[in-house]
Design a protein around this motif. Structure first.
Motif, PDB file in Angstrom:
ATOM      1  N   PHE A 105       0.852  -1.193   0.000  1.00 29.54           N
ATOM      2  CA  PHE A 105       0.000   0.000   0.000  1.00 29.54           C
ATOM      3  C   PHE A 105       0.896   1.254   0.000  1.00 29.54           C
ATOM      4  O   PHE A 105       0.742   2.168  -0.822  1.00 29.54           O
ATOM      5  CB  PHE A 105      -0.874  -0.031   1.266  1.00 29.54           C
ATOM      6  N   GLU A 109       1.204   3.865  -3.084  1.00 27.42           N
ATOM      7  CA  GLU A 109       0.769   5.264  -2.930  1.00 27.42           C
ATOM      8  C   GLU A 109       1.922   6.227  -3.217  1.00 27.42           C
ATOM      9  O   GLU A 109       1.723   7.283  -3.825  1.00 27.42           O
ATOM     10  CB  GLU A 109       0.216   5.522  -1.526  1.00 27.42           C
ATOM     11  N   HIS A 112       2.149   6.491  -6.893  1.00 28.98           N
ATOM     12  CA  HIS A 112       1.070   7.303  -7.486  1.00 28.98           C
ATOM     13  C   HIS A 112       1.425   8.790  -7.419  1.00 28.98           C
ATOM     14  O   HIS A 112       1.222   9.536  -8.374  1.00 28.98           O
ATOM     15  CB  HIS A 112      -0.263   7.096  -6.742  1.00 28.98           C
ATOM     16  N   GLU A 156     -10.699   7.169  -1.469  1.00 29.59           N
ATOM     17  CA  GLU A 156     -10.304   6.341  -2.616  1.00 29.59           C
ATOM     18  C   GLU A 156     -11.509   5.932  -3.463  1.00 29.59           C
ATOM     19  O   GLU A 156     -11.399   5.834  -4.683  1.00 29.59           O
ATOM     20  CB  GLU A 156      -9.561   5.100  -2.135  1.00 29.59           C
ATOM     21  N   GLU A 187      -5.711   1.051  -7.277  1.00 29.67           N
ATOM     22  CA  GLU A 187      -6.748   1.443  -6.316  1.00 29.67           C
ATOM     23  C   GLU A 187      -7.796   0.343  -6.139  1.00 29.67           C
ATOM     24  O   GLU A 187      -8.370   0.190  -5.060  1.00 29.67           O
ATOM     25  CB  GLU A 187      -7.434   2.738  -6.763  1.00 29.67           C
ATOM     26  N   HIS A 190      -6.579  -1.583  -3.374  1.00 29.16           N
ATOM     27  CA  HIS A 190      -6.659  -0.851  -2.102  1.00 29.16           C
ATOM     28  C   HIS A 190      -8.104  -0.836  -1.589  1.00 29.16           C
ATOM     29  O   HIS A 190      -8.358  -0.905  -0.386  1.00 29.16           O
ATOM     30  CB  HIS A 190      -6.160   0.592  -2.262  1.00 29.16           C
TER      31      HIS A 190
HETATM   32 FE   LIG Z   1      -4.790   3.901  -2.942  1.00 26.98          FE
END
Ligand SMILES: [Fe+2]
Ligand SMILES: [Fe+2]
Length: 286
Positions: A105, A109, A112, A156, A187, A190
């Motif tokens: 995670f 992130e 991203h 999210e 995502e 996630h």
């Molecule tokens: Fe995310």
């Protein structure tokens, strides 16, 4: 499926599909606001306002460029908070079970933000964070954990709705489509993790009626303040529009925008209501 098996399955998927944002993206030397679509036109925040019919296609495209930079900035700010919260929980004794996935995670992130920041710093800017900070007061750890993961899920879920629509929209500039697609792919995992963990935390809580009420109020406030950031006066000013604050106000109250927010939040709302975290219609204030 248990939380442990979800963690194992998602960790395997992350390991096998790891991406490198430094090689994945080709960045054009420059982009021309006003020339291409960067946000799905129907998703622009001024649709439904009095000014919308008066805007030329070029002005709408320019708005779509700055709204894309705003959307990417929202992700950067959200991901910063996320990285802090995830790191703080890594290997805490009661989080050992999920720690293998927290590594992915955090890794994803961070990546991203590399491409969201890559776009904003090359072609636009990182818009300031206008979301007011909630939860300054110290809360019991289990309440803080639940709020952290539930707010992450809300943030999210809404962002992913935009990703999902925009990655398919072939009117958009290829770079905008790629950013939305890359984000959606990770995502989606996630969100699976977030739903499993939030459900687990909620089912194991033994809070008083007052605490449950406060937690629910907090989530609703977070939901509303998150959505308000999609109506950013700085964006309207950058798109060359005057009376930017009035525009933001008008857009927020437009029935068209209210209906849009309802549609874009539907999956998130359905989850929160089905899990009995929020009573039905709690999010109608938005
Ligand atoms: Fe995310
Ligand atoms: Fe992200």
């Amino acid at each position: 499926m248990t939380l442990a098996s979800t963690v194992r399955r998602l960790s395997d998927l992350s390991r096998h599909s790891a991406k490198d944002p430094y090689v994945e993206f080709q960045w054009p030397d420059e982009l021309e606001p006003g020339h291409d679509w960067f946000t799905t036109p129907e998703y622009l925040s001024l649709v439904g306002t009095g000014i919308w019919p008066t805007l030329s296609e070029e002005r709408r495209k320019s708005l779509s460029f700055h709204e894309a930079a705003n959307f990417y900035s929202l992700n950067i700010h959200g991901e910063k908070t996320l990285l802090q919260g995830l790191s703080a929980r890594l290997y805490r004794s009661d989080m050992v079970e999920v720690s293998p996935y927290l590594h992915h995670f955090i890794d994803e992130e961070n990546k991203h933000s590399v491409y969201f920041g890559g776009f904003c710093t090359r072609y636009a800017k990182v818009y300031r964070n206008r979301q007011f900070s909630l939860g300054v007061q110290r809360l019991p750890q289990d309440v803080e954990d639940f709020l952290f993961f539930a707010k992450t899920l809300i943030f999210e879920e809404v962002g992913d709705h935009y990703n999902w629509v925009q990655m398919r929209d072939d009117r958009l500039h290829p770079l905008a489509r790629r950013i939305n697609r890359s984000h959606h792919v990770e995502e989606a995992r996630h969100l699976l993790f977030g739903r499993a963990l939030v459900t687990d935390l909620w089912q194991h809580q033994e809070w008083s009626r007052e605490t449950v009420r406060d937690v629910r109020d907090h989530l609703v406030q977070y939901f509303v303040s998150g959505w308000k950031q999609y109506y950013n006066p700085d964006v309207y000013a950058d798109a060359g529009l005057t009376h930017a604050f009035d525009l933001a106000e008008e857009a927020w109250y437009s029935p068209v925008q209210r209906a849009h927010r309802k549609t874009a939040s539907a999956k998130c709302e359905e989850f929160l209501v089905d899990a009995r975290i929020l009573p039905p219609e709690s999010l109608d204030v938005c």
